[in-house]
Enzyme design. Structure first.
Site, PDB file in Angstrom:
ATOM      1  N   GLU A 100      -6.568  -9.084   3.709  1.00  0.00           N
ATOM      2  CA  GLU A 100      -5.730  -8.441   4.731  1.00  0.00           C
ATOM      3  C   GLU A 100      -5.786  -9.295   5.982  1.00  0.00           C
ATOM      4  O   GLU A 100      -6.871  -9.510   6.536  1.00  0.00           O
ATOM      5  CB  GLU A 100      -6.210  -7.019   5.049  1.00  0.00           C
TER       6      GLU A 100
ATOM      7  N   TYR B 210      -7.216  -8.458  11.817  1.00  0.00           N
ATOM      8  CA  TYR B 210      -5.945  -8.170  12.496  1.00  0.00           C
ATOM      9  C   TYR B 210      -6.112  -8.547  13.963  1.00  0.00           C
ATOM     10  O   TYR B 210      -7.155  -8.297  14.565  1.00  0.00           O
ATOM     11  CB  TYR B 210      -5.608  -6.679  12.379  1.00  0.00           C
TER      12      TYR B 210
ATOM     13  N   ASN C 124     -12.166  -0.768  -1.284  1.00  0.00           N
ATOM     14  CA  ASN C 124     -11.536  -1.278  -0.064  1.00  0.00           C
ATOM     15  C   ASN C 124     -12.380  -0.908   1.150  1.00  0.00           C
ATOM     16  O   ASN C 124     -12.735   0.262   1.321  1.00  0.00           O
ATOM     17  CB  ASN C 124     -10.143  -0.663   0.107  1.00  0.00           C
ATOM     18  N   GLU C 125     -12.677  -1.906   1.983  1.00  0.00           N
ATOM     19  CA  GLU C 125     -13.345  -1.680   3.295  1.00  0.00           C
ATOM     20  C   GLU C 125     -14.418  -0.604   3.206  1.00  0.00           C
ATOM     21  O   GLU C 125     -14.411   0.360   3.987  1.00  0.00           O
ATOM     22  CB  GLU C 125     -12.293  -1.329   4.363  1.00  0.00           C
TER      23      GLU C 125
ATOM     24  N   ASN D  54      -6.784   1.649   2.533  1.00  0.00           N
ATOM     25  CA  ASN D  54      -7.503   2.918   2.673  1.00  0.00           C
ATOM     26  C   ASN D  54      -7.017   3.945   1.646  1.00  0.00           C
ATOM     27  O   ASN D  54      -7.782   4.802   1.206  1.00  0.00           O
ATOM     28  CB  ASN D  54      -7.304   3.469   4.085  1.00  0.00           C
TER      29      ASN D  54
ATOM     30  N   GLU E  16       0.859  -1.196   0.000  1.00  0.00           N
ATOM     31  CA  GLU E  16       0.000   0.000   0.000  1.00  0.00           C
ATOM     32  C   GLU E  16       0.889   1.236   0.000  1.00  0.00           C
ATOM     33  O   GLU E  16       2.002   1.225   0.569  1.00  0.00           O
ATOM     34  CB  GLU E  16      -0.898   0.002   1.237  1.00  0.00           C
TER      35      GLU E  16
ATOM     36  N   GLN F 225       1.286  -6.153   5.749  1.00  0.00           N
ATOM     37  CA  GLN F 225       1.641  -5.838   4.395  1.00  0.00           C
ATOM     38  C   GLN F 225       3.012  -6.456   4.117  1.00  0.00           C
ATOM     39  O   GLN F 225       3.446  -7.298   4.907  1.00  0.00           O
ATOM     40  CB  GLN F 225       1.643  -4.333   4.216  1.00  0.00           C
TER      41      GLN F 225
HETATM   42  O1  AHR Z   1      -3.260  -2.550   6.259  1.00  0.00           O
HETATM   43  C1  AHR Z   1      -3.495  -1.324   6.886  1.00  0.00           C
HETATM   44  C2  AHR Z   1      -4.914  -0.823   6.690  1.00  0.00           C
HETATM   45  O2  AHR Z   1      -5.795  -1.682   7.353  1.00  0.00           O
HETATM   46  C3  AHR Z   1      -5.443  -0.822   5.258  1.00  0.00           C
HETATM   47  O3  AHR Z   1      -5.121   0.350   4.583  1.00  0.00           O
HETATM   48  C4  AHR Z   1      -6.917  -0.896   5.460  1.00  0.00           C
HETATM   49  O4  AHR Z   1      -7.571  -1.530   4.371  1.00  0.00           O
HETATM   50  C5  AHR Z   1      -7.085  -1.638   6.772  1.00  0.00           C
HETATM   51  O5  AHR Z   1      -7.949  -0.983   7.615  1.00  0.00           O
END
Ligand code: AHR
Length: 501
Positions: free
Chosen positions: A295, A247, A175-176, A75, A30, A352
């Protein structure tokens, strides 16, 4: 001395879950922090090649073994004008990046990303901006990228020096889009309709594309489930995947629950699969929507953000988590879950790749090194190819606040293409070592068993600039094979790659 536990697993090459999908070992670049600038791309670096890519980082990426890389966000993509990153570098505009509060110089863009993908040998996974932009810009980008020539956008690409089309097959539709933090956040209904229309129109240019609709940003989102149901009700026949993001981090010092984070990932996968299949059943469709877990990682989301507080900086240090041995074991357990569920999770991206919550760290003008999380990914990508087998396991358990009683042993078995077998096994118990008995009875006499183990007496041990090799897997000599059963000693809190040849 801690009480010693035993576990046993058995599997049979005839009983498979699925072929391991090539896209399961994806990662993510990213425009965020130093992932691109001074991460993969640093033209002035001593090791930089003619494209400005750091050779020391390329070498580590090739050892890590990703098969696919998602780009350019995240993002970031929800405010990105893809044209800014094309054409002569001196003409490219500097822009505010509202997602991360930085200045984007656009010195790295689509052409540079494609060179990166070709150099590393990974499939590109390209996201389109459905935040500040929409259908037309997505179609323009696709025409620029994939059309051979003879039209405005394809000839523009050729005039920029890229004669051959990029042939990007896999695309993320935004994305999201459920997240309140997302630029241009949408309701499920708005997004579902947009995704459907963008997907259908992109297929007019190329019907063979693989398209990913945005699912929930985490299982904890208030609309989780309802979001997927509505988005897929709108777009079921026009998309191929629904995305999932997750996450994990320890909360309030509850490390036992942290060790069992894969329980949440499994529930997430179960929930999305059930919802997608329910929509498909209602629509009387034969088609199955698979999951792109695009992710996933350990991420200390409330850690200090480093240089992020300096407004509109260029490539500041953001999200530069330094991972511990414990983090690597949890990470390995997440990787095991993706393998176990690869019948429906057919694409995934470790978020990432470099510097930003990443397995590889760099210093500008300085070295590059492996974080603790590098090793489970690299071993899974190297030895986790072939067919995932069904595993019957008998394991001791431990109690967690978040997930109740869970098995200490978390494992998966893979029948490799060369006739060998690999078992990835995590001992999630923080206190008790485990003797793992692996029944070799159905493996046609194979009895040469080796194991590589990552653990540390200090769960907080890390690899840093000053001590780059503090944590790494070591050969585990604690193996005996007797009467068709291998006995492998798994330390408490350990990631293990067991090879049977
Ligand atoms: O990976 C970091 C961020 O986490 C990404 O930009 C977003 O898609 C997610 O919230």
């Amino acid at each position: 001395m801690a009480e010693h536990h035993r576990a046993r697993i058995e599997f049979d090459p005839r009983f498979t879950v699925a072929d391991v999908p090539e896209r399961l070992f994806g990662s993510f670049v990213e425009h965020l922090g130093r992932c691109v600038y001074t991460g993969i791309y640093e033209p002035g670096h001593a090791t930089a090649n003619a494209d400005g890519l750091r050779q020391d980082v390329l070498d580590l990426i090739s050892e890590l073994g990703p098969t696919m890389v998602r780009y350019p966000g995240g993002n970031f993509v929800s405010g990105y004008r893809w044209e800014d990153g094309t054409g002569p570098k001196e003409d490219r505009p500097r822009r505010l990046d509202l997602a991360w509060g930085t200045t984007e110089t656009n010195q790295f863009g689509l052409s540079e990303f494609m060179k990166f993908c070709r150099t590393v040998g990974v499939e590109p996974n390209m996201a389109v901006n459905l935040g500040t932009r929409g259908l037309q810009e997505a179609l323009d980008l696709l025409e620029y990228a994939n059309h051979p020539g003879g039209t405005y956008w394809s000839d523009l690409r050729r005039s920029h020096g890229d004669e051959e089309p990029y042939g990007i097959k896999l695309w993320c539709l935004g994305n999201e889009m459920d997240g309140p933090w997302q630029i241009g956040q949408k309701t499920a209904h708005e997004y579902g309709r947009t995704a459907d229309q963008v997907a259908r129109s992109m297929r007019y240019i190329d019907p063979t594309l693989d398209l990913v609709a945005c699912g929930s940003s985490s299982r904890g989102m208030p609309e989780f489930g309802a979001w997927e149901a509505e988005v897929l009700t709108q777009s079921y026949e026009s998309v191929d995947y629904i995305s999932a993001h997750a996450y994990y981090q320890p909360r309030e010092g509850d490390f036992a629950s942290f060790m069992a984070s894969a329980q949440d990932m499994e529930l997430f996968i179960d929930g999305v699969t059930a919802t997608a299949d329910a929509v498909g059943a209602k629509l009387k469709s034969d088609k199955k929507i698979n999951i792109s877990f695009d992710e996933w990682n350990v991420w200390y989301q409330n850690a200090p953000t480093g240089e992020r507080d300096e407004p509109w900086a260029v490539a500041p240090r953001q999200l530069e988590d330094v991972y511990s041995a414990m983090d690597a074991v949890v990470f390995g357990s997440l990787m095991i879950t993706l393998l176990r569920r690869c019948d429906r999770v057919t694409a995934a991206c470790l978020a990432q790749l470099v510097n930003v919550i990443a397995p590889i760290m760099t210093e500008p003008d300085g070295p590059a090194w492996r974080q603790t999380t590098f090793f489970p990914f690299a071993e899974a990508s190297k030895f986790g190819r072939g067919k995932v087998l069904r595993v019957n396991a008998d394991s001791p358990s431990f109690d967690t606040k978040a997930y109740g009683t869970v098995d200490a042993l978390h494992s998966v078995a893979v029948a490799n293409e060369d006739g060998t077998y690999t078992v990835f096994a995590v001992n999630r118990d923080l206190e008790h070592p485990l003797t793992l008995e692996v029944d070799l009875g159905s493996l046609g006499g194979l009895a040469d068993v080796t194991c590589s183990t990552l653990t540390d007496a200090d769960p907080n041990a890390k690899n840093t600039l000053e001590d780059q090799t503090r944590v790494a897997p070591v050969a585990n000599g604690d193996i005996t094979v007797k009467d068709g059963v291998a006995h492998v000693e798994l330390p408490a809190m350990s990631w293990n790659t067991i090879r049977i040849a």
